[in-house]
Design an enzyme around this catalytic site. Structure first.
Site, PDB file in Angstrom:
ATOM      1  CG  ASP A 131      -1.993   1.157   1.039  1.00 13.50           C
ATOM      2  OD1 ASP A 131      -2.553   1.303  -0.060  1.00 13.50           O
ATOM      3  OD2 ASP A 131      -2.193   1.890   2.008  1.00 13.50           O
ATOM      4  CB  CYS A 186     -15.925  -5.172 -16.966  1.00  8.88           C
ATOM      5  SG  CYS A 186     -15.037  -4.834 -15.442  1.00  8.88           S
TER       6      CYS A 186
HETATM    7  C1  B12 Z   1      -4.151   6.380  -3.751  1.00  7.29           C
HETATM    8  C2  B12 Z   1      -4.986   5.160  -3.434  1.00  7.29           C
HETATM    9  C3  B12 Z   1      -6.354   5.356  -3.223  1.00  7.29           C
HETATM   10  C4  B12 Z   1      -7.055   6.691  -3.463  1.00  7.29           C
HETATM   11  C5  B12 Z   1      -7.224   6.910  -4.976  1.00  7.29           C
HETATM   12  C6  B12 Z   1      -7.871   5.720  -5.713  1.00  7.29           C
HETATM   13  C7  B12 Z   1      -7.348   5.484  -7.110  1.00  7.29           C
HETATM   14  N1  B12 Z   1      -8.205   5.193  -8.017  1.00  7.29           N
HETATM   15  O1  B12 Z   1      -6.157   5.535  -7.362  1.00  7.29           O
HETATM   16  C8  B12 Z   1      -8.380   6.516  -2.669  1.00  7.29           C
HETATM   17  C9  B12 Z   1      -8.195   7.054  -1.260  1.00  7.29           C
HETATM   18  C10 B12 Z   1      -9.610   7.182  -3.265  1.00  7.29           C
HETATM   19  C11 B12 Z   1      -8.464   4.990  -2.605  1.00  7.29           C
HETATM   20  C12 B12 Z   1      -9.647   4.317  -2.428  1.00  7.29           C
HETATM   21  C13 B12 Z   1      -9.734   2.934  -2.344  1.00  7.29           C
HETATM   22  N2  B12 Z   1      -8.730   2.062  -2.262  1.00  7.29           N
HETATM   23 CO1  B12 Z   1      -6.895   2.557  -2.555  1.00  7.29          CO
HETATM   24  N3  B12 Z   1      -5.049   2.834  -2.947  1.00  7.29           N
HETATM   25  C14 B12 Z   1      -4.395   3.879  -3.346  1.00  7.29           C
HETATM   26  C15 B12 Z   1      -2.920   3.521  -3.597  1.00  7.29           C
HETATM   27  C16 B12 Z   1      -2.094   3.974  -2.401  1.00  7.29           C
HETATM   28  C17 B12 Z   1      -2.325   4.076  -4.888  1.00  7.29           C
HETATM   29  C18 B12 Z   1      -3.196   3.855  -6.147  1.00  7.29           C
HETATM   30  C19 B12 Z   1      -2.654   4.568  -7.354  1.00  7.29           C
HETATM   31  O2  B12 Z   1      -1.503   4.408  -7.705  1.00  7.29           O
HETATM   32  N4  B12 Z   1      -3.501   5.384  -7.967  1.00  7.29           N
HETATM   33  C20 B12 Z   1      -3.169   6.088  -9.172  1.00  7.29           C
HETATM   34  C21 B12 Z   1      -4.050   5.542 -10.303  1.00  7.29           C
HETATM   35  C22 B12 Z   1      -3.709   6.244 -11.587  1.00  7.29           C
HETATM   36  O3  B12 Z   1      -3.654   4.209 -10.377  1.00  7.29           O
HETATM   37  P1  B12 Z   1      -4.661   2.959 -10.335  1.00  7.29           P
HETATM   38  O4  B12 Z   1      -6.056   3.379 -10.083  1.00  7.29           O
HETATM   39  O5  B12 Z   1      -4.070   1.910  -9.428  1.00  7.29           O
HETATM   40  O6  B12 Z   1      -4.564   2.477 -11.815  1.00  7.29           O
HETATM   41  C23 B12 Z   1      -3.336   1.934 -12.302  1.00  7.29           C
HETATM   42  C24 B12 Z   1      -3.511   0.526 -12.829  1.00  7.29           C
HETATM   43  O7  B12 Z   1      -4.653  -0.090 -12.331  1.00  7.29           O
HETATM   44  C25 B12 Z   1      -3.471   0.683 -14.324  1.00  7.29           C
HETATM   45  N5  B12 Z   1      -4.741   0.649 -14.980  1.00  7.29           N
HETATM   46  C26 B12 Z   1      -5.869   1.209 -14.605  1.00  7.29           C
HETATM   47  N6  B12 Z   1      -6.799   1.020 -15.536  1.00  7.29           N
HETATM   48  C27 B12 Z   1      -6.235   0.336 -16.523  1.00  7.29           C
HETATM   49  C28 B12 Z   1      -6.775  -0.105 -17.704  1.00  7.29           C
HETATM   50  C29 B12 Z   1      -5.962  -0.756 -18.602  1.00  7.29           C
HETATM   51  C30 B12 Z   1      -6.538  -1.196 -19.877  1.00  7.29           C
HETATM   52  C31 B12 Z   1      -4.611  -0.997 -18.268  1.00  7.29           C
HETATM   53  C32 B12 Z   1      -3.729  -1.709 -19.184  1.00  7.29           C
HETATM   54  C33 B12 Z   1      -4.093  -0.554 -17.040  1.00  7.29           C
HETATM   55  C34 B12 Z   1      -4.928   0.114 -16.187  1.00  7.29           C
HETATM   56  O8  B12 Z   1      -2.929   1.968 -14.601  1.00  7.29           O
HETATM   57  C35 B12 Z   1      -2.905   2.782 -13.473  1.00  7.29           C
HETATM   58  C36 B12 Z   1      -1.500   3.279 -13.265  1.00  7.29           C
HETATM   59  O9  B12 Z   1      -1.239   4.442 -13.926  1.00  7.29           O
HETATM   60  C37 B12 Z   1      -3.001   1.954  -3.697  1.00  7.29           C
HETATM   61  C38 B12 Z   1      -1.787   1.180  -3.197  1.00  7.29           C
HETATM   62  C39 B12 Z   1      -0.659   1.171  -4.213  1.00  7.29           C
HETATM   63  N7  B12 Z   1       0.532   1.478  -3.792  1.00  7.29           N
HETATM   64  O10 B12 Z   1      -0.886   0.882  -5.384  1.00  7.29           O
HETATM   65  C40 B12 Z   1      -4.270   1.617  -2.861  1.00  7.29           C
HETATM   66  C41 B12 Z   1      -5.154   0.465  -3.362  1.00  7.29           C
HETATM   67  C42 B12 Z   1      -5.338   0.635  -4.841  1.00  7.29           C
HETATM   68  N8  B12 Z   1      -6.456   0.720  -2.687  1.00  7.29           N
HETATM   69  C43 B12 Z   1      -7.066  -0.324  -2.348  1.00  7.29           C
HETATM   70  C44 B12 Z   1      -8.367  -0.317  -1.788  1.00  7.29           C
HETATM   71  C45 B12 Z   1      -8.826  -1.609  -1.119  1.00  7.29           C
HETATM   72  C46 B12 Z   1      -9.166   0.831  -1.852  1.00  7.29           C
HETATM   73  C47 B12 Z   1     -10.670   0.942  -1.516  1.00  7.29           C
HETATM   74  C48 B12 Z   1     -11.492  -0.270  -1.932  1.00  7.29           C
HETATM   75  C49 B12 Z   1     -10.794   1.206   0.017  1.00  7.29           C
HETATM   76  C50 B12 Z   1     -12.196   1.438   0.508  1.00  7.29           C
HETATM   77  N9  B12 Z   1     -13.045   0.421   0.581  1.00  7.29           N
HETATM   78  O11 B12 Z   1     -12.557   2.536   0.868  1.00  7.29           O
HETATM   79  C51 B12 Z   1     -11.074   2.227  -2.292  1.00  7.29           C
HETATM   80  C52 B12 Z   1     -11.522   1.885  -3.729  1.00  7.29           C
HETATM   81  C53 B12 Z   1     -11.707   3.085  -4.612  1.00  7.29           C
HETATM   82  C54 B12 Z   1     -11.616   2.736  -6.091  1.00  7.29           C
HETATM   83  N10 B12 Z   1     -12.752   2.410  -6.706  1.00  7.29           N
HETATM   84  O12 B12 Z   1     -10.527   2.753  -6.660  1.00  7.29           O
HETATM   85  C55 B12 Z   1      -6.310  -1.594  -2.711  1.00  7.29           C
HETATM   86  C56 B12 Z   1      -6.947  -2.208  -3.965  1.00  7.29           C
HETATM   87  C57 B12 Z   1      -7.081  -3.717  -3.953  1.00  7.29           C
HETATM   88  C58 B12 Z   1      -7.697  -4.203  -5.250  1.00  7.29           C
HETATM   89  N11 B12 Z   1      -8.300  -5.376  -5.208  1.00  7.29           N
HETATM   90  O13 B12 Z   1      -7.638  -3.559  -6.273  1.00  7.29           O
HETATM   91  C59 B12 Z   1      -4.839  -1.021  -2.933  1.00  7.29           C
HETATM   92  C60 B12 Z   1      -4.028  -1.753  -3.987  1.00  7.29           C
HETATM   93  C61 B12 Z   1      -4.156  -1.107  -1.553  1.00  7.29           C
HETATM   94  C62 B12 Z   1      -3.649  -2.514  -1.229  1.00  7.29           C
HETATM   95  N12 B12 Z   1      -2.356  -2.694  -1.065  1.00  7.29           N
HETATM   96  O14 B12 Z   1      -4.389  -3.466  -1.138  1.00  7.29           O
HETATM   97  N13 B12 Z   1      -7.277   4.420  -2.795  1.00  7.29           N
HETATM   98  S1  SF4 Z   2     -19.468  -3.867 -11.332  1.00  3.59           S
HETATM   99 FE1  SF4 Z   2     -17.902  -2.666 -12.401  1.00  3.59          FE
HETATM  100  S2  SF4 Z   2     -15.994  -3.734 -12.011  1.00  3.59           S
HETATM  101 FE2  SF4 Z   2     -17.641  -5.181 -11.532  1.00  3.59          FE
HETATM  102  S3  SF4 Z   2     -17.976  -6.338 -13.450  1.00  3.59           S
HETATM  103 FE3  SF4 Z   2     -19.403  -4.593 -13.454  1.00  3.59          FE
HETATM  104  S4  SF4 Z   2     -18.280  -3.009 -14.575  1.00  3.59           S
HETATM  105 FE4  SF4 Z   2     -16.760  -4.514 -13.963  1.00  3.59          FE
END
Ligand code: B12
Ligand code: SF4
Ligand code: SF4
Length: 309
Positions: A131, A186
């Site tokens: 995380d 999805c």
């Molecule tokens: C900042 C953060 C948050 C922020 C911002 C959320 C966000 N969307 O980033 C906030 C506080 C809102 C948050 C909320 C939650 N979070 Co959070 N969060 C993080 C953290 C620290 C960083 C995420 C990050 O880098 N965000 C930046 C965006 C740009 O990155 P991303 O959404 O991860 O998307 C990346 C990839 O998924 C990929 N990607 C995305 N879409 C696509 C599509 C394609 C086609 C491809 C190829 C790639 C791709 O590209 C992105 C990178 O640039 C991570 C831990 C970590 N170090 O990764 C936990 C993490 C993502 N969170 C987690 C959790 C559990 C949650 C919550 C469910 C908690 C809750 N119940 O309240 C919610 C869910 C919200 C949601 N729907 O995303 C878990 C997710 C577990 C999982 N199964 O995915 C993590 C991994 C923590 C952990 N170690 O378990 N979180």
């Molecule tokens: S609820 Fe959202 S994440 Fe889950 S299968 Fe439907 S579109 Fe995908």
């Protein structure tokens, strides 16, 4: 059997024996496409006041900056789906936060995981993360073949849904690599987008962190939550699970076996009144090992007030 194959087998066996639900391995590389997504997300201010997301951009997209000579990124999933749920009507707390703080629990497991690997494989360089480090954990999980990034932004596994924590171990050990998860299951579903109370889920799997209830209730350190959000929190006091609760892939979630994630009785059953009457002293005692500590007493009180009035 080659050494690489033998080491891979050893690591996957240790992970399974330690109770990790999935273990996938990806070749360490710069995450070019993800870097663009992250940059775009940051440029649009979707991190809100989460300043730490702006830091260490280079480390976040390149594992060799975290572990010199990095060859492999091992991703581990740990199920946290609780056996008991909160009763209806009480201020809602996200499932991941019902028991003890996962950061401590998983960090301890990661240390042991690395130690066990060293015992069987020999001296290697490795660092475990969960995380809080600059690691794109969902991207690595997808690269390691564990699942896909759903429209709600969460990493979903076909076998177990999305109620999992993700942890990574970056190491200089060469291993056999799993094929990235290419498919997206999805399909035409939009349940999470339709259900998100604050419209934080945008097209193309982009989640606007600065609009997410989880951000407002946990990460936002300011004394007030923006008035524009008034009436939209659907009684969520800490975190939010809506986009996961509605996801069809979570229908078959099974309760975790980890005793550390057993819900605290207070977290489960506190009514609005109990929360209102809670003193700071009792908060510190009852929630000393709970993720709720992150919001601090004042944060919880602020959230409670925001959803109550
Ligand atoms: C900042 C953060 C948050 C922020 C911002 C959320 C966000 N969307 O980033 C906030 C506080 C809102 C948050 C909320 C939650 N979070 Co959070 N969060 C993080 C953290 C620290 C960083 C995420 C990050 O880098 N965000 C930046 C965006 C740009 O990155 P991303 O959404 O991860 O998307 C990346 C990839 O998924 C990929 N990607 C995305 N879409 C696509 C599509 C394609 C086609 C491809 C190829 C790639 C791709 O590209 C992105 C990178 O640039 C991570 C831990 C970590 N170090 O990764 C936990 C993490 C993502 N969170 C987690 C959790 C559990 C949650 C919550 C469910 C908690 C809750 N119940 O309240 C919610 C869910 C919200 C949601 N729907 O995303 C878990 C997710 C577990 C999982 N199964 O995915 C993590 C991994 C923590 C952990 N170690 O378990 N979180
Ligand atoms: S609820 Fe959202 S994440 Fe889950 S299968 Fe439907 S579109 Fe995908
Ligand atoms: S956690 Fe809640 S507010 Fe955040 S994206 Fe999911 S449904 Fe929306």
């Amino acid at each position: 059997m080659s050494n690489t194959a033998r080491h891979t087998r050893i690591i996957k066996t240790i992970a399974a024996d330690m109770g990790f639900d999935h273990c996938g391995i990806a070749k360490a590389h710069r995450l070019e496409e993800d870097a663009r997504r992250l940059e775009n997300w940051l440029n649009k201010g979707m991190h809100g006041t989460m300043q730490y997301m702006e830091d260490h951009f280079d480390l976040r997209i390149d594992p060799s900056k975290l572990v010199p000579g990095a060859r492999s990124v091992i991703t581990l999933l740990f199920n946290y789906f609780p056996a008991q749920q909160q009763p209806p009507g009480v201020p809602k707390i996200s499932k991941y936060a019902l028991g003890n703080d996962y950061h401590e629990v998983i960090r301890t497991k990661l240390k042991l995981f690395l130690q066990k690997i060293k015992e069987q494989v020999g001296e290697i360089s490795g660092r475990g993360f969960v995380d809080s480090a600059p690691v794109l954990e969902r991207s690595w999980a997808q690269n390691a073949g564990i699942g896909w990034v759903g429209k709600n932004g969460n990493l979903i596994s076909k076998q177990g849904g999305s109620f999992f924590f993700i942890a990574t171990l970056i190491t200089d050990l060469e291993l056999e690599y799993d094929a990235p998860f290419i498919k997206d299951h999805c399909g035409t579903c939009t349940k999470c987008i339709d259900a998100c109370p604050t419209e934080a889920i945008l097209p193309d799997k982009v989640v606007d962190g600065s609009k997410c209830i989880s951000y407002f209730t946990i990460e936002l350190k300011e004394a007030l939550i923006p008035g524009a959000m008034k009436g939209k929190f659907d009684n969520w006091m800490f975190g939010c699970d809506v986009c996961q609760d509605v996801c069809p892939w979570n229908r078959f979630s099974k309760p975790t076996h980890e005793l550390n994630f057993t819900p605290l009785p207070e977290v489960l059953h506190f009514t609005k009144n109990d929360w209102e009457e809670l003193t700071e002293e009792n908060f510190k005692t009852i929630f000393r090992n709970s993720p709720l500590r992150r919001s601090k007493y004042q944060g919880i009180k602020r959230n409670l007030k925001f959803i109550s009035h």
